[in-house]
Design a protein around this motif. Structure first.
Motif, PDB file in Angstrom:
ATOM      1  N   LEU B 224       0.918  -1.347   0.041  1.00  0.00           N
ATOM      2  CA  LEU B 224       0.025  -0.025  -0.075  1.00  0.00           C
ATOM      3  C   LEU B 224       0.852   1.370   0.045  1.00  0.00           C
ATOM      4  CD1 LEU B 224      -2.500  -0.857   2.744  1.00  0.00           C
ATOM      5  CD2 LEU B 224      -2.881  -1.189   0.146  1.00  0.00           C
ATOM      6  N   PRO B 225       0.656   2.150  -1.141  1.00  0.00           N
ATOM      7  CA  PRO B 225       1.719   3.119  -1.140  1.00  0.00           C
ATOM      8  C   PRO B 225       1.488   4.316  -0.018  1.00  0.00           C
ATOM      9  CG  PRO B 225       0.010   3.073  -3.005  1.00  0.00           C
ATOM     10  CD  PRO B 225      -0.070   1.815  -2.318  1.00  0.00           C
ATOM     11  N   PHE B 226       0.158   4.411   0.597  1.00  0.00           N
ATOM     12  CA  PHE B 226      -0.131   5.190   1.614  1.00  0.00           C
ATOM     13  C   PHE B 226       0.761   5.020   2.769  1.00  0.00           C
ATOM     14  CE2 PHE B 226      -2.156   4.486   5.804  1.00  0.00           C
ATOM     15  CZ  PHE B 226      -2.452   3.089   5.507  1.00  0.00           C
ATOM     16  N   ASN B 228       4.156   4.587   2.984  1.00  0.00           N
ATOM     17  CA  ASN B 228       4.904   5.396   2.822  1.00  0.00           C
ATOM     18  C   ASN B 228       4.972   6.729   3.226  1.00  0.00           C
ATOM     19  OD1 ASN B 228       6.133   3.413   1.305  1.00  0.00           O
ATOM     20  ND2 ASN B 228       5.784   4.361  -0.638  1.00  0.00           N
ATOM     21  N   LEU B 229       3.743   7.474   3.129  1.00  0.00           N
ATOM     22  CA  LEU B 229       3.475   8.846   3.727  1.00  0.00           C
ATOM     23  C   LEU B 229       3.413   8.623   5.319  1.00  0.00           C
ATOM     24  CD1 LEU B 229       0.673   9.945   1.292  1.00  0.00           C
ATOM     25  CD2 LEU B 229       3.000  10.891   1.345  1.00  0.00           C
ATOM     26  N   ARG B 251      -4.103  -7.345   4.915  1.00  0.00           N
ATOM     27  CA  ARG B 251      -5.408  -6.395   5.091  1.00  0.00           C
ATOM     28  C   ARG B 251      -6.542  -7.198   5.598  1.00  0.00           C
ATOM     29  NH1 ARG B 251      -9.556  -3.412   2.874  1.00  0.00           N
ATOM     30  NH2 ARG B 251      -9.468  -1.226   3.696  1.00  0.00           N
ATOM     31  N   LEU B 265      -4.175  -3.683   9.578  1.00  0.00           N
ATOM     32  CA  LEU B 265      -2.990  -3.988   8.643  1.00  0.00           C
ATOM     33  C   LEU B 265      -1.968  -4.777   9.492  1.00  0.00           C
ATOM     34  CD1 LEU B 265      -2.900  -0.609   6.931  1.00  0.00           C
ATOM     35  CD2 LEU B 265      -4.194  -2.523   6.104  1.00  0.00           C
TER      36      LEU B 265
END
Lengths: 315, 268
Positions: B224-226, B228-229, B251, B265
Protein backbone atom coordinates in the motif's frame (compact mmCIF):
# COMPACT_ATOMS: atom_id res chain seq x y z
CA UNK A 1 21.49 45.21 -29.34
CA UNK A 2 23.30 42.45 -31.22
CA UNK A 3 24.37 39.16 -29.60
CA UNK A 4 26.64 36.90 -31.67
CA UNK A 5 25.33 38.52 -34.85
CA UNK A 6 21.68 38.15 -33.79
CA UNK A 7 19.70 41.39 -33.56
CA UNK A 8 17.58 41.68 -30.42
CA UNK A 9 14.61 43.88 -31.30
CA UNK A 10 13.76 46.83 -29.08
CA UNK A 11 10.38 45.37 -28.21
CA UNK A 12 8.62 43.50 -25.47
CA UNK A 13 6.47 40.46 -24.88
CA UNK A 14 3.08 41.23 -23.44
CA UNK A 15 1.77 38.76 -20.86
CA UNK A 16 -1.33 38.31 -18.75
CA UNK A 17 -2.26 37.39 -15.23
CA UNK A 18 -3.30 33.75 -14.96
CA UNK A 19 -4.01 31.28 -12.18
CA UNK A 20 -1.42 28.57 -11.82
CA UNK A 21 -1.03 25.36 -9.87
CA UNK A 22 1.44 22.55 -9.53
CA UNK A 23 0.71 18.85 -9.10
CA UNK A 24 3.22 16.12 -8.35
CA UNK A 25 2.49 12.81 -10.07
CA UNK A 26 4.32 9.75 -8.80
CA UNK A 27 4.17 6.13 -9.94
CA UNK A 28 5.96 2.81 -9.66
CA UNK A 29 8.61 4.16 -12.02
CA UNK A 30 9.25 7.22 -14.19
CA UNK A 31 7.77 5.53 -17.23
CA UNK A 32 4.34 5.34 -15.61
CA UNK A 33 4.65 8.75 -13.99
CA UNK A 34 5.23 10.11 -17.50
CA UNK A 35 2.31 8.12 -18.89
CA UNK A 36 0.01 9.80 -16.39
CA UNK A 37 1.60 13.23 -16.70
CA UNK A 38 1.66 13.21 -20.49
CA UNK A 39 -2.02 12.33 -20.57
CA UNK A 40 -2.86 15.00 -18.00
CA UNK A 41 -0.97 17.70 -19.88
CA UNK A 42 -2.13 16.57 -23.31
CA UNK A 43 -4.26 18.95 -25.42
CA UNK A 44 -3.27 21.84 -23.17
CA UNK A 45 -1.32 24.14 -25.48
CA UNK A 46 -3.45 27.26 -25.33
CA UNK A 47 -6.33 28.51 -23.22
CA UNK A 48 -8.06 29.60 -26.44
CA UNK A 49 -9.52 26.14 -26.99
CA UNK A 50 -8.00 23.81 -24.39
CA UNK A 51 -9.16 25.54 -21.21
CA UNK A 52 -5.75 25.29 -19.62
CA UNK A 53 -2.12 25.51 -20.62
CA UNK A 54 -0.19 22.71 -18.99
CA UNK A 55 3.13 21.00 -19.20
CA UNK A 56 5.67 18.92 -17.36
CA UNK A 57 7.96 21.10 -15.32
CA UNK A 58 10.58 18.53 -14.38
CA UNK A 59 11.35 15.01 -13.20
CA UNK A 60 11.53 14.34 -9.48
CA UNK A 61 13.68 11.69 -7.86
CA UNK A 62 12.24 9.29 -5.29
CA UNK A 63 13.62 11.23 -2.34
CA UNK A 64 11.97 14.48 -3.48
CA UNK A 65 8.42 13.16 -3.72
CA UNK A 66 5.96 12.78 -0.83
CA UNK A 67 5.54 9.02 -1.19
CA UNK A 68 9.15 8.15 -1.97
CA UNK A 69 8.52 7.02 -5.55
CA UNK A 70 9.84 8.66 -8.72
CA UNK A 71 7.60 11.28 -10.26
CA UNK A 72 7.17 14.40 -12.33
CA UNK A 73 5.80 17.81 -11.49
CA UNK A 74 3.14 19.39 -13.67
CA UNK A 75 2.28 23.05 -13.98
CA UNK A 76 -1.18 24.06 -15.10
CA UNK A 77 -2.40 27.57 -15.93
CA UNK A 78 -5.79 29.02 -16.77
CA UNK A 79 -7.32 32.47 -17.19
CA UNK A 80 -9.56 32.04 -14.14
CA UNK A 81 -9.73 29.96 -10.99
CA UNK A 82 -13.03 28.28 -11.86
CA UNK A 83 -11.67 26.94 -15.17
CA UNK A 84 -8.46 25.82 -13.54
CA UNK A 85 -10.28 23.94 -10.79
CA UNK A 86 -12.62 22.26 -13.26
CA UNK A 87 -9.83 21.28 -15.65
CA UNK A 88 -7.64 20.00 -12.82
CA UNK A 89 -10.39 17.79 -11.52
CA UNK A 90 -11.42 16.35 -14.88
CA UNK A 91 -7.86 15.80 -16.03
CA UNK A 92 -6.87 14.18 -12.72
CA UNK A 93 -9.92 11.97 -12.84
CA UNK A 94 -9.43 10.81 -16.42
CA UNK A 95 -5.63 10.72 -16.63
CA UNK A 96 -4.19 9.94 -13.18
CA UNK A 97 -6.97 8.05 -11.42
CA UNK A 98 -7.01 5.80 -14.48
CA UNK A 99 -3.24 5.32 -14.81
CA UNK A 100 -1.80 2.21 -13.13
CA UNK A 101 0.21 2.88 -9.94
CA UNK A 102 -0.04 6.68 -10.32
CA UNK A 103 -0.64 8.98 -7.33
CA UNK A 104 -1.15 12.76 -7.13
CA UNK A 105 0.10 15.26 -4.57
CA UNK A 106 0.07 18.98 -3.96
CA UNK A 107 2.98 20.86 -5.49
CA UNK A 108 2.41 24.29 -3.92
CA UNK A 109 2.14 24.53 -0.14
CA UNK A 110 4.23 27.54 0.78
CA UNK A 111 6.59 30.16 -0.57
CA UNK A 112 4.05 32.44 -2.23
CA UNK A 113 2.23 35.39 -0.67
CA UNK A 114 -1.28 34.23 -1.46
CA UNK A 115 -2.05 30.56 -1.86
CA UNK A 116 -5.62 29.38 -2.42
CA UNK A 117 -6.39 25.75 -1.64
CA UNK A 118 -8.14 24.05 -4.54
CA UNK A 119 -9.51 20.54 -4.83
CA UNK A 120 -7.20 17.84 -6.03
CA UNK A 121 -8.69 14.49 -5.06
CA UNK A 122 -11.39 15.91 -2.83
CA UNK A 123 -14.25 14.96 -5.12
CA UNK A 124 -12.54 12.10 -6.93
CA UNK A 125 -12.72 10.19 -3.68
CA UNK A 126 -16.38 9.48 -4.34
CA UNK A 127 -15.26 7.09 -7.05
CA UNK A 128 -14.52 4.84 -4.07
CA UNK A 129 -18.28 4.36 -3.53
CA UNK A 130 -17.98 4.50 0.24
CA UNK A 131 -14.87 2.32 0.43
CA UNK A 132 -12.57 5.36 0.20
CA UNK A 133 -10.42 6.02 3.27
CA UNK A 134 -9.16 9.39 4.50
CA UNK A 135 -5.80 9.66 6.23
CA UNK A 136 -4.24 12.80 7.66
CA UNK A 137 -0.46 13.07 7.91
CA UNK A 138 1.42 16.21 8.88
CA UNK A 139 -1.73 18.33 8.72
CA UNK A 140 -2.53 17.23 5.16
CA UNK A 141 -5.45 15.07 4.19
CA UNK A 142 -5.00 12.23 1.75
CA UNK A 143 -7.52 9.90 0.16
CA UNK A 144 -7.10 6.22 -0.54
CA UNK A 145 -9.50 5.09 -3.25
CA UNK A 146 -9.69 1.36 -3.90
CA UNK A 147 -9.15 0.62 -7.60
CA UNK A 148 -8.46 -2.55 -9.56
CA UNK A 149 -4.65 -2.30 -9.34
CA UNK A 150 -4.65 -1.61 -5.60
CA UNK A 151 -5.25 1.86 -4.23
CA UNK A 152 -5.29 5.28 -5.89
CA UNK A 153 -3.62 7.67 -3.46
CA UNK A 154 -4.24 11.40 -3.78
CA UNK A 155 -3.87 14.46 -1.64
CA UNK A 156 -7.14 16.27 -0.97
CA UNK A 157 -6.05 19.66 -2.27
CA UNK A 158 -3.23 21.60 -3.86
CA UNK A 159 -2.31 25.28 -3.94
CA UNK A 160 -3.31 27.80 -6.60
CA UNK A 161 -1.52 31.12 -6.98
CA UNK A 162 -1.71 34.21 -9.15
CA UNK A 163 0.82 33.67 -11.94
CA UNK A 164 1.78 34.91 -15.38
CA UNK A 165 1.05 33.46 -18.80
CA UNK A 166 1.93 34.43 -22.33
CA UNK A 167 5.57 35.43 -22.04
CA UNK A 168 7.10 34.84 -25.46
CA UNK A 169 9.82 35.51 -27.98
CA UNK A 170 10.17 34.97 -31.72
CA UNK A 171 13.17 33.52 -33.48
CA UNK A 172 13.66 34.77 -37.06
CA UNK A 173 15.98 32.68 -39.23
CA UNK A 174 17.14 32.24 -42.78
CA UNK A 175 15.54 28.82 -43.11
CA UNK A 176 12.94 26.63 -41.45
CA UNK A 177 15.45 23.99 -40.22
CA UNK A 178 17.65 26.73 -38.76
CA UNK A 179 14.72 28.35 -36.96
CA UNK A 180 13.70 25.00 -35.51
CA UNK A 181 17.25 24.15 -34.44
CA UNK A 182 17.48 27.47 -32.56
CA UNK A 183 14.11 26.80 -30.89
CA UNK A 184 15.21 23.32 -29.87
CA UNK A 185 18.35 24.76 -28.31
CA UNK A 186 16.31 27.41 -26.52
CA UNK A 187 13.81 24.87 -25.14
CA UNK A 188 16.62 22.62 -23.95
CA UNK A 189 18.03 25.52 -21.94
CA UNK A 190 14.64 26.69 -20.67
CA UNK A 191 13.68 23.24 -19.37
CA UNK A 192 16.32 23.72 -16.68
CA UNK A 193 14.46 26.74 -15.30
CA UNK A 194 12.07 25.86 -12.48
CA UNK A 195 8.47 27.17 -12.26
CA UNK A 196 7.92 27.57 -16.03
CA UNK A 197 6.44 25.54 -18.85
CA UNK A 198 6.43 26.03 -22.58
CA UNK A 199 2.99 24.60 -23.39
CA UNK A 200 3.11 24.19 -27.18
CA UNK A 201 4.23 21.01 -29.00
CA UNK A 202 7.88 20.55 -28.19
CA UNK A 203 7.69 23.99 -26.60
CA UNK A 204 7.46 25.74 -29.97
CA UNK A 205 4.55 27.38 -31.81
CA UNK A 206 4.57 28.31 -35.48
CA UNK A 207 1.11 29.83 -35.76
CA UNK A 208 1.53 33.14 -34.01
CA UNK A 209 -1.66 35.16 -34.22
CA UNK A 210 -2.82 38.73 -34.45
CA UNK A 211 -6.01 40.09 -32.92
CA UNK A 212 -8.99 40.07 -35.31
CA UNK A 213 -9.65 38.67 -38.75
CA UNK A 214 -11.32 39.57 -42.03
CA UNK A 215 -13.90 36.96 -41.04
CA UNK A 216 -16.28 38.49 -38.52
CA UNK A 217 -16.65 35.33 -36.44
CA UNK A 218 -12.90 34.97 -35.76
CA UNK A 219 -11.29 36.85 -32.89
CA UNK A 220 -7.73 35.97 -33.95
CA UNK A 221 -6.00 35.01 -37.18
CA UNK A 222 -2.56 34.39 -38.62
CA UNK A 223 0.09 37.01 -37.88
CA UNK A 224 0.63 37.95 -41.52
CA UNK A 225 3.28 40.55 -40.66
CA UNK A 226 5.54 37.63 -39.63
CA UNK A 227 4.52 35.14 -42.35
CA UNK A 228 7.53 34.77 -44.65
CA UNK A 229 5.46 33.70 -47.68
CA UNK A 230 3.51 36.98 -47.55
CA UNK A 231 6.56 39.27 -47.40
CA UNK A 232 5.73 40.99 -50.68
CA UNK A 233 2.02 41.54 -50.22
CA UNK A 234 1.49 42.54 -46.62
CA UNK A 235 2.77 45.11 -44.14
CA UNK A 236 5.64 42.77 -43.30
CA UNK A 237 7.95 42.85 -40.29
CA UNK A 238 10.45 40.64 -42.06
CA UNK A 239 13.56 41.60 -43.97
CA UNK A 240 14.21 39.80 -47.28
CA UNK A 241 16.56 37.13 -45.88
CA UNK A 242 14.07 35.85 -43.25
CA UNK A 243 12.46 32.65 -44.41
CA UNK A 244 11.00 31.23 -41.21
CA UNK A 245 9.76 32.50 -37.83
CA UNK A 246 8.94 30.45 -34.76
CA UNK A 247 7.70 31.45 -31.33
CA UNK A 248 8.26 30.12 -27.84
CA UNK A 249 5.48 30.84 -25.34
CA UNK A 250 6.23 30.73 -21.63
CA UNK A 251 3.87 30.39 -18.64
CA UNK A 252 5.44 30.85 -15.23
CA UNK A 253 4.48 30.98 -11.58
CA UNK A 254 5.97 34.48 -11.25
CA UNK A 255 7.11 37.29 -13.52
CA UNK A 256 10.71 36.68 -12.48
CA UNK A 257 10.54 33.02 -13.52
CA UNK A 258 9.49 34.07 -17.02
CA UNK A 259 12.26 36.66 -17.22
CA UNK A 260 14.81 33.98 -16.31
CA UNK A 261 13.40 31.55 -18.85
CA UNK A 262 13.30 34.20 -21.56
CA UNK A 263 16.93 35.08 -20.96
CA UNK A 264 18.05 31.42 -20.96
CA UNK A 265 16.13 30.69 -24.15
CA UNK A 266 17.30 33.71 -26.12
CA UNK A 267 20.88 33.17 -24.97
CA UNK A 268 20.80 29.57 -26.21
CA UNK A 269 19.34 30.61 -29.58
CA UNK A 270 21.89 33.39 -29.95
CA UNK A 271 24.70 30.95 -29.13
CA UNK A 272 24.00 29.38 -32.55
CA UNK A 273 24.40 32.86 -33.94
CA UNK A 274 24.24 34.49 -37.34
CA UNK A 275 26.49 31.87 -38.92
CA UNK A 276 23.72 29.32 -38.30
CA UNK A 277 21.14 31.54 -39.93
CA UNK A 278 19.66 33.04 -36.76
CA UNK A 279 19.14 36.69 -37.66
CA UNK A 280 16.74 38.31 -35.22
CA UNK A 281 14.88 37.80 -31.97
CA UNK A 282 11.61 39.63 -31.50
CA UNK A 283 8.52 39.31 -29.32
CA UNK A 284 4.75 39.40 -29.61
CA UNK A 285 2.67 42.13 -28.06
CA UNK A 286 -0.61 43.99 -28.57
CA UNK A 287 0.79 47.47 -28.21
CA UNK A 288 1.09 47.13 -24.43
CA UNK A 289 -2.53 47.92 -23.62
CA UNK A 290 -3.93 44.45 -23.01
CA UNK A 291 -1.49 42.68 -20.74
CA UNK A 292 -0.11 44.05 -17.47
CA UNK A 293 3.26 42.29 -17.80
CA UNK A 294 5.82 43.58 -20.30
CA UNK A 295 9.00 41.58 -20.86
CA UNK A 296 11.43 43.94 -22.61
CA UNK A 297 13.89 41.77 -24.49
CA UNK A 298 16.86 44.14 -24.27
CA UNK A 299 16.37 44.69 -20.53
CA UNK A 300 16.24 40.97 -19.93
CA UNK A 301 19.31 40.24 -22.06
CA UNK A 302 21.36 42.88 -20.25
CA UNK A 303 20.29 41.77 -16.74
CA UNK A 304 23.06 39.46 -15.49
CA UNK A 305 21.21 38.76 -12.24
CA UNK A 306 18.77 36.57 -14.15
CA UNK A 307 21.48 33.95 -14.59
CA UNK A 308 20.79 32.70 -11.07
CA UNK A 309 18.18 30.18 -12.04
CA UNK A 310 17.92 28.44 -8.73
CA UNK A 311 20.33 27.76 -5.86
CA UNK A 312 23.37 26.05 -7.32
CA UNK A 313 22.29 26.30 -10.97
CA UNK A 314 23.38 28.96 -13.44
CA UNK A 315 22.55 29.48 -17.05
CA UNK B 1 13.57 31.86 33.05
CA UNK B 2 13.26 28.44 34.60
CA UNK B 3 10.41 26.00 34.27
CA UNK B 4 7.48 26.52 36.62
CA UNK B 5 7.94 23.46 38.84
CA UNK B 6 5.36 21.87 41.11
CA UNK B 7 6.92 19.39 43.54
CA UNK B 8 4.41 17.21 45.38
CA UNK B 9 5.00 17.75 49.09
CA UNK B 10 3.62 14.42 50.34
CA UNK B 11 1.85 11.49 48.68
CA UNK B 12 -1.77 12.59 48.27
CA UNK B 13 -4.40 10.78 50.38
CA UNK B 14 -7.22 11.57 48.00
CA UNK B 15 -7.28 12.13 44.22
CA UNK B 16 -6.59 15.72 43.16
CA UNK B 17 -7.91 17.42 40.03
CA UNK B 18 -5.04 19.40 38.46
CA UNK B 19 -6.97 20.80 35.51
CA UNK B 20 -6.39 24.46 36.63
CA UNK B 21 -2.62 24.01 36.29
CA UNK B 22 -2.00 24.28 32.54
CA UNK B 23 0.41 26.66 30.76
CA UNK B 24 -2.35 28.75 29.19
CA UNK B 25 -4.31 29.10 32.46
CA UNK B 26 -1.21 30.05 34.48
CA UNK B 27 0.27 32.50 31.96
CA UNK B 28 1.09 35.86 33.60
CA UNK B 29 0.30 34.69 37.16
CA UNK B 30 2.70 35.17 40.08
CA UNK B 31 3.72 32.28 42.32
CA UNK B 32 1.48 33.73 45.06
CA UNK B 33 -1.50 33.79 42.68
CA UNK B 34 -0.76 30.27 41.57
CA UNK B 35 -0.38 29.10 45.17
CA UNK B 36 -3.86 30.40 45.95
CA UNK B 37 -5.56 28.41 43.18
CA UNK B 38 -7.97 25.90 44.67
CA UNK B 39 -7.76 22.29 43.53
CA UNK B 40 -10.69 19.91 43.93
CA UNK B 41 -9.82 16.84 45.94
CA UNK B 42 -12.70 14.58 46.80
CA UNK B 43 -15.26 16.71 48.61
CA UNK B 44 -12.74 19.39 49.64
CA UNK B 45 -10.74 22.09 47.92
CA UNK B 46 -7.01 22.42 48.54
CA UNK B 47 -4.75 25.40 47.91
CA UNK B 48 -2.11 24.61 45.30
CA UNK B 49 0.70 25.65 47.67
CA UNK B 50 -0.64 23.21 50.29
CA UNK B 51 -0.13 20.37 47.85
CA UNK B 52 2.95 21.47 45.96
CA UNK B 53 6.20 23.36 46.57
CA UNK B 54 6.21 25.85 43.70
CA UNK B 55 9.30 27.29 42.06
CA UNK B 56 10.34 28.76 38.72
CA UNK B 57 8.56 31.30 36.56
CA UNK B 58 8.16 30.00 33.00
CA UNK B 59 4.53 28.92 32.86
CA UNK B 60 5.00 27.87 29.23
CA UNK B 61 6.99 24.88 30.43
CA UNK B 62 5.43 23.32 33.55
CA UNK B 63 7.09 20.47 35.45
CA UNK B 64 5.43 18.20 38.01
CA UNK B 65 7.97 16.45 40.21
CA UNK B 66 7.31 13.52 42.59
CA UNK B 67 4.00 13.13 40.78
CA UNK B 68 1.91 10.02 41.34
CA UNK B 69 -1.23 8.28 40.18
CA UNK B 70 -3.50 10.33 42.46
CA UNK B 71 -3.02 13.44 40.28
CA UNK B 72 -5.87 13.49 37.77
CA UNK B 73 -6.63 15.72 34.80
CA UNK B 74 -3.06 16.87 34.23
CA UNK B 75 -3.00 19.05 31.08
CA UNK B 76 -6.79 18.95 30.81
CA UNK B 77 -7.94 21.26 28.03
CA UNK B 78 -4.48 22.75 27.63
CA UNK B 79 -4.06 25.05 24.62
CA UNK B 80 -0.32 25.70 24.50
CA UNK B 81 3.05 25.03 26.05
CA UNK B 82 4.58 21.93 27.50
CA UNK B 83 4.01 19.88 30.64
CA UNK B 84 6.63 17.43 31.87
CA UNK B 85 5.64 14.96 34.57
CA UNK B 86 8.24 13.09 36.56
CA UNK B 87 6.74 10.18 38.47
CA UNK B 88 3.27 9.05 37.51
CA UNK B 89 -0.02 10.54 36.43
CA UNK B 90 -3.56 9.71 37.43
CA UNK B 91 -6.56 9.42 35.17
CA UNK B 92 -7.57 11.78 32.39
CA UNK B 93 -4.06 12.86 31.43
CA UNK B 94 -4.42 15.39 28.57
CA UNK B 95 -8.23 15.22 28.78
CA UNK B 96 -9.71 17.27 25.91
CA UNK B 97 -6.28 18.72 25.25
CA UNK B 98 -6.32 21.29 22.42
CA UNK B 99 -2.66 21.85 21.69
CA UNK B 100 0.79 21.62 23.23
CA UNK B 101 2.87 18.78 24.53
CA UNK B 102 2.81 16.48 27.55
CA UNK B 103 5.78 14.30 28.40
CA UNK B 104 5.18 11.74 31.15
CA UNK B 105 8.20 10.01 32.62
CA UNK B 106 6.19 7.29 34.30
CA UNK B 107 2.86 5.49 34.10
CA UNK B 108 -0.62 6.95 33.60
CA UNK B 109 -4.02 5.68 34.71
CA UNK B 110 -7.21 5.32 32.72
CA UNK B 111 -8.70 7.68 30.12
CA UNK B 112 -5.45 9.29 29.08
CA UNK B 113 -5.97 11.48 25.96
CA UNK B 114 -9.72 11.06 26.24
CA UNK B 115 -11.36 13.64 23.97
CA UNK B 116 -7.97 14.99 22.94
CA UNK B 117 -8.27 17.34 19.92
CA UNK B 118 -4.66 18.11 19.01
CA UNK B 119 -1.14 18.15 20.39
CA UNK B 120 1.29 15.46 21.46
CA UNK B 121 1.38 13.20 24.50
CA UNK B 122 4.34 10.94 25.17
CA UNK B 123 3.80 8.40 27.92
CA UNK B 124 7.15 6.79 28.57
CA UNK B 125 5.71 4.11 30.86
CA UNK B 126 2.47 2.14 30.75
CA UNK B 127 -1.05 3.48 30.50
CA UNK B 128 -4.33 2.18 31.91
CA UNK B 129 -7.63 1.38 30.22
CA UNK B 130 -9.58 3.60 27.82
CA UNK B 131 -6.59 5.38 26.27
CA UNK B 132 -7.98 7.97 23.79
CA UNK B 133 -11.51 6.75 24.49
CA UNK B 134 -14.73 8.71 24.80
CA UNK B 135 -15.67 10.18 28.19
CA UNK B 136 -18.78 8.78 29.86
CA UNK B 137 -21.78 9.88 27.85
CA UNK B 138 -19.67 11.18 24.98
CA UNK B 139 -20.02 9.50 21.61
CA UNK B 140 -16.57 10.30 20.29
CA UNK B 141 -13.14 9.67 21.79
CA UNK B 142 -9.91 11.26 20.75
CA UNK B 143 -10.42 13.70 17.84
CA UNK B 144 -6.87 14.52 16.82
CA UNK B 145 -3.25 14.77 17.83
CA UNK B 146 -0.70 12.10 18.56
CA UNK B 147 -0.23 9.83 21.59
CA UNK B 148 2.92 7.80 21.90
CA UNK B 149 3.11 5.08 24.58
CA UNK B 150 6.48 3.48 25.13
CA UNK B 151 5.08 0.80 27.44
CA UNK B 152 1.85 -1.16 27.42
CA UNK B 153 -1.76 0.01 27.25
CA UNK B 154 -4.76 -1.43 29.07
CA UNK B 155 -8.12 -2.46 27.67
CA UNK B 156 -10.34 -0.48 25.27
CA UNK B 157 -7.51 1.66 23.90
CA UNK B 158 -8.99 3.88 21.16
CA UNK B 159 -12.62 3.11 22.08
CA UNK B 160 -14.83 5.34 19.86
CA UNK B 161 -11.73 7.19 18.65
CA UNK B 162 -12.66 9.67 15.89
CA UNK B 163 -9.35 10.92 14.47
CA UNK B 164 -5.66 11.19 15.32
CA UNK B 165 -2.85 8.77 15.98
CA UNK B 166 -2.09 6.44 18.89
CA UNK B 167 1.18 4.54 18.79
CA UNK B 168 1.86 1.86 21.40
CA UNK B 169 5.26 0.21 21.46
CA UNK B 170 4.24 -2.45 23.99
CA UNK B 171 1.18 -4.66 24.31
CA UNK B 172 -2.50 -3.74 24.46
CA UNK B 173 -5.33 -5.33 26.40
CA UNK B 174 -8.65 -6.61 25.13
CA UNK B 175 -11.09 -4.68 22.97
CA UNK B 176 -8.47 -2.36 21.49
CA UNK B 177 -10.08 -0.04 18.90
CA UNK B 178 -13.56 -1.13 19.91
CA UNK B 179 -16.26 0.99 18.25
CA UNK B 180 -13.49 2.99 16.59
CA UNK B 181 -14.86 5.65 14.19
CA UNK B 182 -11.65 6.66 12.40
CA UNK B 183 -8.01 7.46 13.01
CA UNK B 184 -4.95 5.29 13.31
CA UNK B 185 -3.60 3.03 16.06
CA UNK B 186 -0.24 1.31 15.77
CA UNK B 187 0.81 -1.53 18.10
CA UNK B 188 4.22 -3.16 18.06
CA UNK B 189 3.56 -5.68 20.83
CA UNK B 190 0.84 -8.23 21.43
CA UNK B 191 -2.86 -7.50 21.15
CA UNK B 192 -5.60 -8.80 23.40
CA UNK B 193 -8.80 -10.52 22.35
CA UNK B 194 -11.57 -8.82 20.36
CA UNK B 195 -9.26 -6.45 18.55
CA UNK B 196 -11.36 -3.96 16.53
CA UNK B 197 -14.67 -5.07 18.08
CA UNK B 198 -17.44 -3.00 16.50
CA UNK B 199 -14.85 -0.99 14.57
CA UNK B 200 -16.57 1.22 11.97
CA UNK B 201 -13.68 2.88 10.14
CA UNK B 202 -10.03 3.61 10.95
CA UNK B 203 -6.73 1.82 10.64
CA UNK B 204 -4.99 -0.54 13.02
CA UNK B 205 -1.38 -1.32 12.29
CA UNK B 206 0.02 -4.36 14.08
CA UNK B 207 3.14 -6.46 13.74
CA UNK B 208 1.74 -9.83 14.78
CA UNK B 209 -1.28 -11.60 13.34
CA UNK B 210 -3.99 -11.16 16.00
CA UNK B 211 -6.79 -13.55 16.94
CA UNK B 212 -9.72 -12.00 15.13
CA UNK B 213 -13.40 -12.57 15.61
CA UNK B 214 -15.64 -13.75 12.78
CA UNK B 215 -16.85 -10.36 11.55
CA UNK B 216 -13.36 -9.18 10.61
CA UNK B 217 -12.37 -10.66 7.26
CA UNK B 218 -9.11 -11.24 5.40
CA UNK B 219 -8.65 -9.07 2.28
CA UNK B 220 -5.26 -10.48 1.25
CA UNK B 221 -1.69 -9.24 1.19
CA UNK B 222 -0.96 -5.88 -0.44
CA UNK B 223 1.70 -3.25 -0.96
CA UNK B 224 0.00 0.00 0.00
CA UNK B 225 1.64 3.26 -1.15
CA UNK B 226 -0.02 5.34 1.58
CA UNK B 227 2.09 3.53 4.17
CA UNK B 228 5.14 5.36 2.78
CA UNK B 229 3.48 8.63 3.69
CA UNK B 230 2.47 7.36 7.10
CA UNK B 231 5.90 6.05 8.02
CA UNK B 232 7.44 9.29 6.77
CA UNK B 233 5.17 11.15 9.22
CA UNK B 234 6.49 8.89 12.02
CA UNK B 235 10.11 9.67 11.16
CA UNK B 236 10.53 12.50 13.67
CA UNK B 237 8.99 10.60 16.61
CA UNK B 238 11.26 9.43 19.44
CA UNK B 239 10.02 5.91 18.96
CA UNK B 240 10.65 2.52 17.41
CA UNK B 241 7.84 3.42 15.00
CA UNK B 242 10.22 5.78 13.21
CA UNK B 243 12.27 2.76 12.14
CA UNK B 244 9.48 0.96 10.26
CA UNK B 245 10.36 0.88 6.61
CA UNK B 246 8.17 -1.51 4.69
CA UNK B 247 4.75 -1.23 3.13
CA UNK B 248 3.69 -4.83 2.57
CA UNK B 249 0.75 -5.76 4.77
CA UNK B 250 -1.96 -8.35 5.26
CA UNK B 251 -5.21 -6.42 5.20
CA UNK B 252 -8.19 -7.46 7.32
CA UNK B 253 -11.37 -5.41 7.08
CA UNK B 254 -14.20 -5.05 9.56
CA UNK B 255 -16.02 -5.04 11.84
CA UNK B 256 -18.70 -6.21 9.41
CA UNK B 257 -21.18 -6.18 12.27
CA UNK B 258 -20.78 -2.40 12.28
CA UNK B 259 -20.39 -1.18 8.66
CA UNK B 260 -17.02 -2.91 8.22
CA UNK B 261 -14.98 -0.07 6.75
CA UNK B 262 -12.18 -0.36 9.30
CA UNK B 263 -8.96 -2.16 8.59
CA UNK B 264 -6.35 -4.12 10.49
CA UNK B 265 -3.02 -4.09 8.68
CA UNK B 266 -0.50 -6.71 9.74
CA UNK B 267 3.05 -5.85 8.70
CA UNK B 268 4.55 -8.77 6.79
Amino acid sequence: MIINGVTIDDTFAEAFGMRGTRVIITAQNLKWAYNAANAMTGFATSVIACGVEAGIEREMSANETPDGRPGVSILMFAMGSAVLMKQLETRLGQCVLTCPTAAAFSGIDSGYPEITKINLGKNLRFFGDGFQISKKFGGKRFWRVPVMDGEFLTEESTGMIRSVGGGNFLILAESQPQALAACEAAIEAMKKIPNVIMPFPGGVVRSGSKVGSKYKTLIASTNDAFCPTLKGITNTQLSPEIESVMEIVIDGLTELDIRKATRAGIAAACALGAENGIKRVSAGNYGGKLGPYHFKLRDIMSDESLNDIAPGVTA
Amino acid sequence: MSALTFTLKSPAQQRIDLSPLTPDKLAGKSIADIGAILLQSGKTKLRTDEVFAISGDDSNGIVFDNANHKLDYIGSGMKSGKITINGGAGSYLGFQMKKGEIILNGDADAFAASGMADGFIHIKGNVGDFLGAAYFGERKGMKGGTVLVTGNAGERAGDQMRRGLILIEGNVGAYCASRMLAGTIGILGNTGEYLGYGMRRGTLLVTKTPDLHATIQDCGTHTLPFLNLMFKSFAALPSKFSKINQNRVQRYAGDLANDGKGEILVLQ
